[in-house]
Design a protein around this motif. Structure first.
Motif, short mmCIF file in Angstrom:
data_model
loop_
_atom_site.label_atom_id
_atom_site.label_comp_id
_atom_site.label_asym_id
_atom_site.label_seq_id
_atom_site.Cartn_x
_atom_site.Cartn_y
_atom_site.Cartn_z
N HIS A 147 -4.88 40.09 5.92
CA HIS A 147 -5.22 39.02 6.87
C HIS A 147 -5.41 39.60 8.26
O HIS A 147 -6.33 39.20 8.99
CB HIS A 147 -4.14 37.95 6.88
CG HIS A 147 -4.13 37.09 5.65
ND1 HIS A 147 -3.30 36.00 5.53
CD2 HIS A 147 -4.83 37.16 4.49
CE1 HIS A 147 -3.50 35.43 4.35
NE2 HIS A 147 -4.42 36.13 3.69
N VAL A 148 -4.58 40.55 8.64
CA VAL A 148 -4.71 41.20 9.95
C VAL A 148 -5.95 42.09 9.96
O VAL A 148 -6.72 42.08 10.92
CB VAL A 148 -3.43 42.03 10.27
CG1 VAL A 148 -3.63 42.90 11.49
CG2 VAL A 148 -2.24 41.10 10.45
N GLN A 149 -6.16 42.83 8.88
CA GLN A 149 -7.31 43.74 8.80
C GLN A 149 -8.63 43.00 8.96
O GLN A 149 -9.55 43.52 9.60
CB GLN A 149 -7.26 44.48 7.45
CG GLN A 149 -8.39 45.46 7.23
CD GLN A 149 -8.27 46.16 5.88
OE1 GLN A 149 -7.33 45.94 5.11
NE2 GLN A 149 -9.24 46.99 5.56
N PHE A 150 -8.74 41.82 8.38
CA PHE A 150 -10.00 41.08 8.41
C PHE A 150 -9.92 39.85 9.32
O PHE A 150 -10.66 38.88 9.14
CB PHE A 150 -10.41 40.68 6.99
CG PHE A 150 -10.55 41.87 6.08
CD1 PHE A 150 -11.55 42.81 6.30
CD2 PHE A 150 -9.66 42.09 5.04
CE1 PHE A 150 -11.68 43.92 5.47
CE2 PHE A 150 -9.78 43.20 4.21
CZ PHE A 150 -10.80 44.12 4.43
N ALA A 151 -9.05 39.89 10.32
CA ALA A 151 -8.83 38.76 11.23
C ALA A 151 -10.10 38.32 11.95
O ALA A 151 -10.26 37.14 12.27
CB ALA A 151 -7.74 39.11 12.24
N ALA A 152 -11.02 39.22 12.21
CA ALA A 152 -12.25 38.88 12.93
C ALA A 152 -13.10 37.86 12.18
O ALA A 152 -13.86 37.12 12.80
CB ALA A 152 -13.06 40.14 13.21
N CYS A 153 -12.97 37.80 10.86
CA CYS A 153 -13.78 36.84 10.11
C CYS A 153 -12.93 35.74 9.47
O CYS A 153 -13.40 34.99 8.62
CB CYS A 153 -14.63 37.56 9.06
SG CYS A 153 -13.74 38.61 7.92
#
Length: 189
Positions: free
Chosen positions: A139-145
């Motif tokens: 969730h943190v890794q792909f937070a931008a989307c």
């Protein structure tokens, strides 16, 4: 020059073979040496076959036959090994990746069949072994989307590359899950 004009490159206890190479053979061997090579591959890598009964670990009827016995072709459980039914089922936590329309859900479960049966989705994309910590890291890794504060994400090249990496060589996520369950069962027998 045709294969019939070339001598076999196989060797035995009597020395080099002078037999004709089999037409169309991928390697320059005669029929006898091709059969020896075939038997060696069967012993080293097994022969895929159908099982007479389902695998006790995952239910698959696909089997691989080795000289030492048979194993499930899906989860690699050895046929003949007994699952101790008095022990509780092993826990295998997974992070799952579901596609619905143009979005991807990243969630976690220790019982993915039950969990996924309750979620609207078009396709199960992949499983990743892990618990809530791994889910949180994704969730943190792909937070931008990420969509608001949900577990849903817009598709992005980075997220799709991650899913592709997880599913590389394993087009059916359930087979990976079956192997993980089989390994967990084997550890508790």
């Amino acid at each position: 020059m045709s294969n019939r004009e070339v001598e076999c490159r196989g060797a035995g206890s009597a020395g080099a073979c002078s037999g004709p190479v089999t037409t169309g053979a991928p390697v320059p061997l005669c029929d006898r040496h091709l059969a020896v090579a075939h038997d060696w591959v069967d012993e080293a890598h097994g022969v895929v076959d159908l099982a007479d009964e389902p695998c006790p670990a995952c239910g698959s009827f696909l089997a691989v036959r080795y000289p030492s016995g048979r194993a499930c072709g899906t989860c690699e459980w050895r046929f003949g090994d007994v699952i101790d039914s008095e022990l509780p089922a092993p826990r295998v936590d997974v992070v799952y990746y579901l596609r619905f329309d143009g979005r991807i859900k990243i969630g976690t479960s220790s019982n993915p069949r039950q969990r996924l049966s309750r979620l609207w989705h078009d396709e199960l994309l992949a499983f990743e072994r892990g618990d809530r910590r791994v889910e949180h890291a994704r969730h943190v890794q792909f937070a931008a989307c990420r969509l608001a504060s949900t577990e849903w994400f817009d598709r992005s090249p980075e997220l799709e590359a991650h899913v592709a990496e997880l599913s590389a060589g394993q087009p059916d996520p359930w087979q990976a899950y079956a192997r993980w369950m089989s390994a967990a069962l084997a550890l508790r027998v």
